[in-house]
Design an enzyme around this catalytic site. Sequence first.
Site, PDB file in Angstrom:
ATOM      1  N   LYS A   1       0.111  10.464   9.457  1.00  0.00           N
ATOM      2  CA  LYS A   1      -0.121  10.396  10.906  1.00  0.00           C
ATOM      3  C   LYS A   1       0.744   9.352  11.610  1.00  0.00           C
ATOM      4  CE  LYS A   1      -3.929  10.724   8.906  1.00  0.00           C
ATOM      5  NZ  LYS A   1      -5.256  10.710   8.307  1.00  0.00           N
TER       6      LYS A   1
ATOM      7  N   GLY B 192     -12.048  11.472  -1.718  1.00  0.00           N
ATOM      8  CA  GLY B 192     -10.692  11.632  -1.188  1.00  0.00           C
ATOM      9  C   GLY B 192     -10.656  11.856   0.316  1.00  0.00           C
TER      10      GLY B 192
ATOM     11  N   GLU C  84      -9.109   6.953   4.204  1.00  0.00           N
ATOM     12  CA  GLU C  84      -7.737   6.458   4.159  1.00  0.00           C
ATOM     13  C   GLU C  84      -7.623   5.403   3.058  1.00  0.00           C
ATOM     14  OE1 GLU C  84      -5.114   7.628   6.384  1.00  0.00           O
ATOM     15  OE2 GLU C  84      -6.734   9.066   6.354  1.00  0.00           O
TER      16      GLU C  84
ATOM     17  N   LYS D 106      -4.875  10.580  15.596  1.00  0.00           N
ATOM     18  CA  LYS D 106      -4.920  12.027  15.856  1.00  0.00           C
ATOM     19  C   LYS D 106      -4.950  12.318  17.360  1.00  0.00           C
ATOM     20  CE  LYS D 106      -7.038  12.759  11.382  1.00  0.00           C
ATOM     21  NZ  LYS D 106      -8.276  12.613  10.620  1.00  0.00           N
TER      22      LYS D 106
HETATM   23  N1  HSE Z   1      -9.292   9.777   6.452  1.00  0.00           N
HETATM   24  C1  HSE Z   1      -9.108  10.986   7.177  1.00  0.00           C
HETATM   25  C2  HSE Z   1     -10.463  11.538   7.578  1.00  0.00           C
HETATM   26  C3  HSE Z   1      -8.352  11.965   6.326  1.00  0.00           C
HETATM   27  O1  HSE Z   1     -11.474  11.069   7.047  1.00  0.00           O
HETATM   28  O2  HSE Z   1     -10.539  12.411   8.434  1.00  0.00           O
HETATM   29  C4  HSE Z   1      -7.862  13.179   7.045  1.00  0.00           C
HETATM   30  O3  HSE Z   1      -6.950  12.851   8.059  1.00  0.00           O
END
Ligand code: HSE
Length: 339
Positions: free
Chosen positions: A124, A205, A208, A223
């Site tokens: 990003k 997963g 970040e 975003k």
């Molecule tokens: N860490 C981000 C989230 C990963 O939890 O949305 C996806 O961009």
Amino acid sequence: MQLLLIGFGTVGQGLAELLIEKEGTLRDEHGLEVQVVGIADMLKGSIYDAGGIDLKAALKAAKADKKLTELKGGFDGDALAMIKQANADMMVEATYTDIKTGEPATSHIKAAFEKGMHVTTTNKGPLALFYPELAKLAEEKGVKFYFEGTVMSGTPVLNLIRETLAGCHISEVKGILNGTTNYMLSQMEEGAAYDDVLKTAQELGYAEAVPDADVLGWDALAKVTILANTVFGVNAKPDDFPCKGITEITPDAIADAKSRGKRFKLIGKVWRDGDSVKGSVGTEEVDLTHPLAGVMGATNAMTISTDILGDVTIVGAGAGRAETGYSALIDIIRAGGKR
Ligand code: HSE
């Protein structure tokens, strides 16, 4: 299509697994033979083989915490060195986001453009900080620059806006843009403790590399900035928009909101205000009857307000291994497949 994978963490490995699983679909439905010729990862090491890497062996090594450099084709150099030396059609940039500098991903992307490679990125940082400059460079070099995975992972919201809703005037986009915090708020409502659910979100997963980026709202802010720049065509920076995360939301506050028919959601939005474009990230108490209130777990959702169709809402995965790996696959097919 020959690929370079830069970053072999959750996303890179998720994509590699899909390339193996979907080999037949790619060939039969899209006329696409994909060969990964290089993988570079800051922690796991690097391999390069112009004849094609054995992806199963690379995945096995990564899972066993073995250095890729020990495999056939071990490459003794960093990602930038590999991009400069490699011959490939497309680079998949899936390194960790650094929202303050956009590096090293931005340098990787520029180097790939210079080599005439198409690029897809899930990172990003470069999009939130340098989109207009990177888009111009891609155009000058005659290559594709795709980034479906930067917003709502593999749920194809950017493609939806750019291609499928072509011709609509968009006045606002608004939604749940961070999977980690939505997962945490959902689990906390069930009684789980903040630290425990954050740890699980990391294990799954979703989070970040530095999870502050999720809980303080910076990921959603990146975003929002990407949406402002790519959908609304401005040259915004993350600092242009107010941002507040979920760190002050307690289990008591969640229970109290629920008793009043509300649910806390971390909402990111971008909207037109006369001639200017505004954006924000912050928690809102959403009515339990509102469509966004029912979006739980790592799922994301976005409502796109248009002049012709009114509101269009898309709900889908917002984070995860295969989910984000898939976003790169969409872009690979878009760049090289027959659709
Ligand atoms: N860490 C981000 C989230 C990963 O939890 O949305 C996806 O961009």
